[in-house]
Design a protein around this motif. Structure first.
Motif, PDB file in Angstrom:
ATOM      1  N   SER A  15       0.872  -1.309  -0.179  1.00 31.64           N
ATOM      2  CA  SER A  15       0.067   0.084   0.046  1.00 31.64           C
ATOM      3  C   SER A  15       0.796   1.346   0.088  1.00 31.64           C
ATOM      4  O   SER A  15       0.457   2.151  -0.930  1.00 31.64           O
ATOM      5  CB  SER A  15      -0.795  -0.035   1.091  1.00 31.64           C
ATOM      6  OG  SER A  15      -1.936  -0.977   1.159  1.00 31.64           O
ATOM      7  N   LYS A  60       1.112   2.622   9.246  1.00 31.44           N
ATOM      8  CA  LYS A  60      -0.220   3.083   8.925  1.00 31.44           C
ATOM      9  C   LYS A  60      -0.481   4.545   8.855  1.00 31.44           C
ATOM     10  O   LYS A  60      -1.139   5.123   8.317  1.00 31.44           O
ATOM     11  CB  LYS A  60      -1.167   2.368   9.873  1.00 31.44           C
ATOM     12  CG  LYS A  60      -1.208   0.668   9.591  1.00 31.44           C
ATOM     13  CD  LYS A  60      -2.259   0.146  10.348  1.00 31.44           C
ATOM     14  CE  LYS A  60      -2.492  -1.385  10.090  1.00 31.44           C
ATOM     15  NZ  LYS A  60      -3.314  -2.088  10.842  1.00 31.44           N
ATOM     16  N   ALA A  61       0.418   5.250   9.976  1.00 30.78           N
ATOM     17  CA  ALA A  61       0.165   6.494  10.100  1.00 30.78           C
ATOM     18  C   ALA A  61       1.035   7.289   8.878  1.00 30.78           C
ATOM     19  O   ALA A  61       0.416   8.183   8.345  1.00 30.78           O
ATOM     20  CB  ALA A  61       0.859   7.146  11.427  1.00 30.78           C
ATOM     21  N   GLN A  62       1.989   6.604   8.386  1.00 27.96           N
ATOM     22  CA  GLN A  62       2.585   7.302   7.285  1.00 27.96           C
ATOM     23  C   GLN A  62       1.868   7.111   5.874  1.00 27.96           C
ATOM     24  O   GLN A  62       1.752   8.052   5.242  1.00 27.96           O
ATOM     25  CB  GLN A  62       4.019   6.412   7.147  1.00 27.96           C
ATOM     26  CG  GLN A  62       4.952   6.825   8.264  1.00 27.96           C
ATOM     27  CD  GLN A  62       5.324   8.230   8.057  1.00 27.96           C
ATOM     28  OE1 GLN A  62       5.441   9.003   7.299  1.00 27.96           O
ATOM     29  NE2 GLN A  62       5.385   8.942   9.364  1.00 27.96           N
ATOM     30  N   LEU A  63       1.025   6.033   6.164  1.00 28.76           N
ATOM     31  CA  LEU A  63       0.122   5.730   4.665  1.00 28.76           C
ATOM     32  C   LEU A  63      -0.882   6.901   4.878  1.00 28.76           C
ATOM     33  O   LEU A  63      -1.161   7.343   3.816  1.00 28.76           O
ATOM     34  CB  LEU A  63      -0.278   4.188   4.886  1.00 28.76           C
ATOM     35  CG  LEU A  63      -1.375   3.989   3.895  1.00 28.76           C
ATOM     36  CD1 LEU A  63      -0.660   4.060   2.504  1.00 28.76           C
ATOM     37  CD2 LEU A  63      -2.113   2.666   3.943  1.00 28.76           C
ATOM     38  N   GLU A  64      -1.439   7.007   5.947  1.00 34.32           N
ATOM     39  CA  GLU A  64      -2.411   8.203   6.222  1.00 34.32           C
ATOM     40  C   GLU A  64      -1.809   9.504   5.522  1.00 34.32           C
ATOM     41  O   GLU A  64      -2.443  10.214   4.673  1.00 34.32           O
ATOM     42  CB  GLU A  64      -2.856   8.230   7.473  1.00 34.32           C
ATOM     43  CG  GLU A  64      -3.881   7.151   7.818  1.00 34.32           C
ATOM     44  CD  GLU A  64      -4.614   7.130   9.191  1.00 34.32           C
ATOM     45  OE1 GLU A  64      -3.982   8.117   9.847  1.00 34.32           O
ATOM     46  OE2 GLU A  64      -5.001   6.162   9.711  1.00 34.32           O
ATOM     47  N   GLN A  67      -1.519   9.679   1.933  1.00 36.86           N
ATOM     48  CA  GLN A  67      -2.947   9.704   1.296  1.00 36.86           C
ATOM     49  C   GLN A  67      -3.297  11.105   1.230  1.00 36.86           C
ATOM     50  O   GLN A  67      -3.571  11.645   0.132  1.00 36.86           O
ATOM     51  CB  GLN A  67      -3.811   9.070   1.879  1.00 36.86           C
ATOM     52  CG  GLN A  67      -3.841   7.510   1.865  1.00 36.86           C
ATOM     53  CD  GLN A  67      -4.648   6.459   2.487  1.00 36.86           C
ATOM     54  OE1 GLN A  67      -5.010   6.935   3.656  1.00 36.86           O
ATOM     55  NE2 GLN A  67      -5.015   5.449   2.282  1.00 36.86           N
ATOM     56  N   ARG A  68      -2.726  11.910   2.166  1.00 37.45           N
ATOM     57  CA  ARG A  68      -3.060  13.287   2.402  1.00 37.45           C
ATOM     58  C   ARG A  68      -2.456  13.993   1.221  1.00 37.45           C
ATOM     59  O   ARG A  68      -2.762  14.899   0.575  1.00 37.45           O
ATOM     60  CB  ARG A  68      -3.023  13.972   3.568  1.00 37.45           C
ATOM     61  CG  ARG A  68      -4.303  13.419   4.633  1.00 37.45           C
ATOM     62  CD  ARG A  68      -4.190  14.409   5.860  1.00 37.45           C
ATOM     63  NE  ARG A  68      -2.809  14.266   6.674  1.00 37.45           N
ATOM     64  CZ  ARG A  68      -2.488  13.368   7.450  1.00 37.45           C
ATOM     65  NH1 ARG A  68      -3.410  12.558   7.837  1.00 37.45           N
ATOM     66  NH2 ARG A  68      -1.395  13.091   8.232  1.00 37.45           N
TER      67      ARG A  68
END
Length: 92
Positions: A15, A60-64, A67-68
């Motif tokens: 992802s 997961k925080a880096q993925l968010e 996304q931003r």
């Protein structure tokens, strides 16, 4: 690494790579891809499940964040760099 932690890590890695490829700017895109690969490579041999769980949460925080940032990146038009605009050389 246990199979349960592998089931969490591999999809997260994919992802992050997929999201990194969505940047409009070549430089941002390559930087994000390099950071993702280097981050996972640095912790490849980690065996402690508590540490792995924390790394997955950080991922997961880096993925968010990615996304931003890619959403914001799509709002602006970037000029292509020399690397992106080079014509392909065909040999006879």
């Amino acid at each position: 690494m246990s199979s349960q932690s592998t089931q969490a890590v591999v999809p997260l890695y994919r992802s992050l790579l997929r999201m990194s490829k969505n940047f409009g700017s070549y430089n941002f895109r390559e930087y994000a891809l390099r950071r993702v690969r280097d981050g996972f490579q640095a912790h490849r041999a980690e065996k402690d499940l508590a540490v792995i769980e924390q790394l997955v949460l950080d991922g997961k925080a880096q993925l968010e964040l990615l996304q931003r940032q890619t959403t914001i990146s799509k709002m602006y038009e970037f000029n292509k760099t020399v690397v992106e605009t080079q014509p392909s050389i065909k040999y006879a």
